[in-house]
Design a protein around this motif. Structure first.
Motif, PDB file in Angstrom:
ATOM      1  N   VAL A   1       0.890  -1.252   0.001  1.00  0.00           N
ATOM      2  CA  VAL A   1      -0.085   0.155  -0.077  1.00  0.00           C
ATOM      3  C   VAL A   1       0.947   1.374  -0.026  1.00  0.00           C
ATOM      4  CG1 VAL A   1      -1.639   1.200   1.080  1.00  0.00           C
ATOM      5  CG2 VAL A   1      -1.853  -1.189   1.119  1.00  0.00           C
ATOM      6  N   ALA A   2       1.954   1.345   0.569  1.00  0.00           N
ATOM      7  CA  ALA A   2       2.929   2.522   0.761  1.00  0.00           C
ATOM      8  C   ALA A   2       3.444   2.737  -0.589  1.00  0.00           C
ATOM      9  CB  ALA A   2       3.980   2.041   1.835  1.00  0.00           C
ATOM     10  N   THR A   3       3.875   1.603  -1.344  1.00  0.00           N
ATOM     11  CA  THR A   3       4.553   1.886  -2.621  1.00  0.00           C
ATOM     12  C   THR A   3       3.188   2.547  -3.697  1.00  0.00           C
ATOM     13  OG1 THR A   3       5.664  -0.214  -2.679  1.00  0.00           O
ATOM     14  CG2 THR A   3       5.168   0.718  -4.810  1.00  0.00           C
ATOM     15  N   LEU A   4       1.821   2.295  -3.408  1.00  0.00           N
ATOM     16  CA  LEU A   4       0.844   2.577  -4.240  1.00  0.00           C
ATOM     17  C   LEU A   4       0.743   4.005  -3.862  1.00  0.00           C
ATOM     18  CD1 LEU A   4      -1.743  -0.200  -4.193  1.00  0.00           C
ATOM     19  CD2 LEU A   4      -0.135   0.715  -6.122  1.00  0.00           C
ATOM     20  N   ALA A   5       0.709   4.340  -2.498  1.00  0.00           N
ATOM     21  CA  ALA A   5       0.601   5.562  -1.961  1.00  0.00           C
ATOM     22  C   ALA A   5       1.554   6.678  -2.520  1.00  0.00           C
ATOM     23  CB  ALA A   5       0.489   5.586  -0.466  1.00  0.00           C
ATOM     24  N   ALA A   6       2.854   6.083  -2.562  1.00  0.00           N
ATOM     25  CA  ALA A   6       4.055   7.004  -2.950  1.00  0.00           C
ATOM     26  C   ALA A   6       3.729   7.253  -4.373  1.00  0.00           C
ATOM     27  CB  ALA A   6       5.379   6.289  -2.712  1.00  0.00           C
ATOM     28  N   ALA A   7       3.215   6.203  -5.253  1.00  0.00           N
ATOM     29  CA  ALA A   7       3.087   6.905  -6.626  1.00  0.00           C
ATOM     30  C   ALA A   7       2.102   7.819  -6.776  1.00  0.00           C
ATOM     31  CB  ALA A   7       2.824   5.349  -7.478  1.00  0.00           C
ATOM     32  N   ALA A   8       1.064   7.700  -5.968  1.00  0.00           N
ATOM     33  CA  ALA A   8      -0.064   8.427  -6.149  1.00  0.00           C
ATOM     34  C   ALA A   8       0.313   9.900  -5.613  1.00  0.00           C
ATOM     35  CB  ALA A   8      -1.257   8.135  -5.210  1.00  0.00           C
ATOM     36  N   ALA A   9       1.328  10.055  -4.603  1.00  0.00           N
ATOM     37  CA  ALA A   9       1.714  11.238  -4.243  1.00  0.00           C
ATOM     38  C   ALA A   9       2.427  12.065  -5.475  1.00  0.00           C
ATOM     39  CB  ALA A   9       2.726  11.217  -3.014  1.00  0.00           C
ATOM     40  N   LEU A  10       3.256  11.264  -6.138  1.00  0.00           N
ATOM     41  CA  LEU A  10       3.789  11.864  -7.342  1.00  0.00           C
ATOM     42  C   LEU A  10       3.070  12.470  -8.192  1.00  0.00           C
ATOM     43  CD1 LEU A  10       6.735   9.187  -7.847  1.00  0.00           C
ATOM     44  CD2 LEU A  10       7.020  11.369  -6.885  1.00  0.00           C
ATOM     45  N   VAL A  11       1.825  11.637  -8.393  1.00  0.00           N
ATOM     46  CA  VAL A  11       0.909  12.055  -9.552  1.00  0.00           C
ATOM     47  C   VAL A  11       0.050  13.515  -9.198  1.00  0.00           C
ATOM     48  CG1 VAL A  11      -1.045  11.625 -10.732  1.00  0.00           C
ATOM     49  CG2 VAL A  11       0.909  10.106 -10.581  1.00  0.00           C
TER      50      VAL A  11
ATOM     51  N   GLY B   1       0.579  15.680  -5.973  1.00  0.00           N
ATOM     52  CA  GLY B   1       1.161  16.216  -5.086  1.00  0.00           C
ATOM     53  C   GLY B   1       1.317  17.753  -5.608  1.00  0.00           C
ATOM     54  N   CYS B   2       1.492  17.997  -6.747  1.00  0.00           N
ATOM     55  CA  CYS B   2       1.814  19.261  -7.225  1.00  0.00           C
ATOM     56  C   CYS B   2       0.099  20.087  -7.309  1.00  0.00           C
ATOM     57  CB  CYS B   2       2.114  19.394  -8.769  1.00  0.00           C
ATOM     58  SG  CYS B   2       4.005  18.730  -8.668  1.00  0.00           S
ATOM     59  N   GLY B   3       0.355  21.118  -6.676  1.00  0.00           N
ATOM     60  CA  GLY B   3      -1.089  21.837  -6.571  1.00  0.00           C
ATOM     61  C   GLY B   3      -1.962  21.663  -5.618  1.00  0.00           C
ATOM     62  N   SER B   4      -1.799  20.576  -4.831  1.00  0.00           N
ATOM     63  CA  SER B   4      -2.649  19.606  -3.970  1.00  0.00           C
ATOM     64  C   SER B   4      -2.796  20.776  -2.682  1.00  0.00           C
ATOM     65  CB  SER B   4      -2.416  18.565  -3.556  1.00  0.00           C
ATOM     66  OG  SER B   4      -1.302  18.409  -2.820  1.00  0.00           O
ATOM     67  N   GLY B   5      -1.988  21.538  -2.475  1.00  0.00           N
ATOM     68  CA  GLY B   5      -2.030  22.352  -1.217  1.00  0.00           C
ATOM     69  C   GLY B   5      -2.673  23.979  -1.516  1.00  0.00           C
ATOM     70  N   ASP B   6      -3.103  24.167  -2.678  1.00  0.00           N
ATOM     71  CA  ASP B   6      -3.665  25.330  -3.218  1.00  0.00           C
ATOM     72  C   ASP B   6      -2.677  26.593  -3.059  1.00  0.00           C
ATOM     73  OD1 ASP B   6      -6.220  24.355  -3.067  1.00  0.00           O
ATOM     74  OD2 ASP B   6      -6.321  24.633  -1.034  1.00  0.00           O
ATOM     75  N   ASP B   7      -2.603  27.490  -2.314  1.00  0.00           N
ATOM     76  CA  ASP B   7      -1.601  28.460  -2.433  1.00  0.00           C
ATOM     77  C   ASP B   7      -0.414  28.197  -1.820  1.00  0.00           C
ATOM     78  OD1 ASP B   7      -3.235  28.473   0.217  1.00  0.00           O
ATOM     79  OD2 ASP B   7      -1.856  30.050   0.830  1.00  0.00           O
ATOM     80  N   TRP B   8      -0.157  26.719  -1.206  1.00  0.00           N
ATOM     81  CA  TRP B   8       0.955  26.307  -0.717  1.00  0.00           C
ATOM     82  C   TRP B   8       1.839  25.846  -2.060  1.00  0.00           C
ATOM     83  CZ3 TRP B   8       0.516  22.705   4.143  1.00  0.00           C
ATOM     84  CH2 TRP B   8       0.123  23.390   5.292  1.00  0.00           C
TER      85      TRP B   8
ATOM     86  N   ILE C   1      -1.763  10.093   4.980  1.00  0.00           N
ATOM     87  CA  ILE C   1      -0.218  10.374   4.973  1.00  0.00           C
ATOM     88  C   ILE C   1       0.097  10.868   3.442  1.00  0.00           C
ATOM     89  CG2 ILE C   1       2.138   9.672   5.365  1.00  0.00           C
ATOM     90  CD1 ILE C   1       0.845   7.401   7.186  1.00  0.00           C
ATOM     91  N   THR C   2      -0.422  10.119   2.410  1.00  0.00           N
ATOM     92  CA  THR C   2      -0.014  10.637   1.282  1.00  0.00           C
ATOM     93  C   THR C   2      -0.686  11.999   1.087  1.00  0.00           C
ATOM     94  OG1 THR C   2      -0.286   8.162   0.467  1.00  0.00           O
ATOM     95  CG2 THR C   2      -0.599  10.057  -1.277  1.00  0.00           C
ATOM     96  N   LYS C   3      -1.996  12.132   1.358  1.00  0.00           N
ATOM     97  CA  LYS C   3      -2.525  13.417   1.065  1.00  0.00           C
ATOM     98  C   LYS C   3      -1.646  14.615   1.964  1.00  0.00           C
ATOM     99  CE  LYS C   3      -6.767  16.177   1.799  1.00  0.00           C
ATOM    100  NZ  LYS C   3      -8.030  16.184   2.542  1.00  0.00           N
ATOM    101  N   ALA C   4      -1.388  14.236   2.921  1.00  0.00           N
ATOM    102  CA  ALA C   4      -0.490  15.321   3.803  1.00  0.00           C
ATOM    103  C   ALA C   4       1.032  15.500   3.002  1.00  0.00           C
ATOM    104  CB  ALA C   4      -0.105  14.792   5.125  1.00  0.00           C
ATOM    105  N   LEU C   5       1.571  14.201   2.671  1.00  0.00           N
ATOM    106  CA  LEU C   5       2.755  14.513   1.834  1.00  0.00           C
ATOM    107  C   LEU C   5       2.453  15.420   0.596  1.00  0.00           C
ATOM    108  CD1 LEU C   5       4.325  11.067   2.232  1.00  0.00           C
ATOM    109  CD2 LEU C   5       5.310  13.155   2.977  1.00  0.00           C
TER     110      LEU C   5
END
Length: 223
Positions: free
Chosen positions: A8-18, A20-27, A119-123
């Motif tokens: 699951v962690a491997t899938l989560a890491a892959a999802a984070a790469l896809v 991650g960018c822009g998921s934090g709005d103004d962040w 955790i993936t969302k936070a990352l």
């Protein structure tokens, strides 16, 4: 590491790469590296013999009081559980963020299936610091954190059994949950999660991270 968590962690890491960018709005906008405003007291650690990785440091109470985060410190509070200790920790983190003008966002894992995705969302939000509150997050964090060494984590009221350098913990005898099938500590006592100790946990932990004292356990028994 348990096989199903590794998968699951491997899938989560892959999802984070896809995602991650822009998921934090103004962040997603450029952000200066955070710095510590103020210095640690002389009895936080022994400067002549700083703690080794995975070591435990027992600072003098209040030796972190002079440390504050720089403006717009970006923090994600990652939490799971509605037990009294977790609620006390969450309140302490939110109070600290308000008092220190921290840019705080919260990610809640409502069910066991939400733990790794949270955790993936936070990352993906790419904060300056991820603060974890809740024992259910300990094992998932142990799986994920070694794969994200550039992301600082702070675990309050618990610790990882084998933390990497990016994971700092604040713990005490009445807390000290470590996961990895070790079970609850025989000294666990929900009554030790007092407002004062929980407030000290987030302040001491953040002060350590801001001074690059990471990968250690800060022990708050004498408090």
């Amino acid at each position: 590491m348990r096989p199903h968590l590794r998968a699951v962690a491997t899938l989560a890491a892959a999802a984070a790469l896809v995602t991650g960018c822009g998921s934090g709005d103004d962040w997603a906008e450029p952000h200066p590296k955070p710095t510590a405003i103020g210095t640690l007291g002389p009895e936080f650690i022994d400067p002549a013999a700083p703690p080794a990785p995975e070591a435990t440091a027992t600072p003098r109470p209040g030796s972190w009081a002079g440390v504050h985060p720089s403006k717009d410190y970006r923090v994600v509070l990652l939490t799971s559980g509605d037990d009294r200790p977790t609620k006390a920790l969450v309140k302490a983190v939110k109070d600290w963020a308000e008092e220190e003008h921290v840019d705080l966002r919260t990610v809640v894992a409502d069910a066991p299936s939400d733990l790794l995705p949270s955790i993936t969302k936070a990352l993906g939000m790419a904060p300056d610091l991820i603060v974890s509150a809740g024992n259910d997050l300990v094992d998932p964090l142990a799986t994920v954190t070694p794969n994200h060494l550039s992301q600082p984590f702070l675990v309050v009221g618990a610790e990882l059994a084998e933390p990497t350098d990016n994971v700092t913990a604040v713990d005490w005898s009445g807390a000290s949950f470590r996961g990895e099938g070790l079970g609850m500590s025989s000294t666990y006592n929900p009554a030790t999660f007092t407002p004062a100790r929980c407030a000290a946990a987030i302040r001491a932990g953040a002060a350590a991270v801001l001074h690059d004292l990471t990968g250690i356990v800060i022990w708050l028994d004498d408090f």
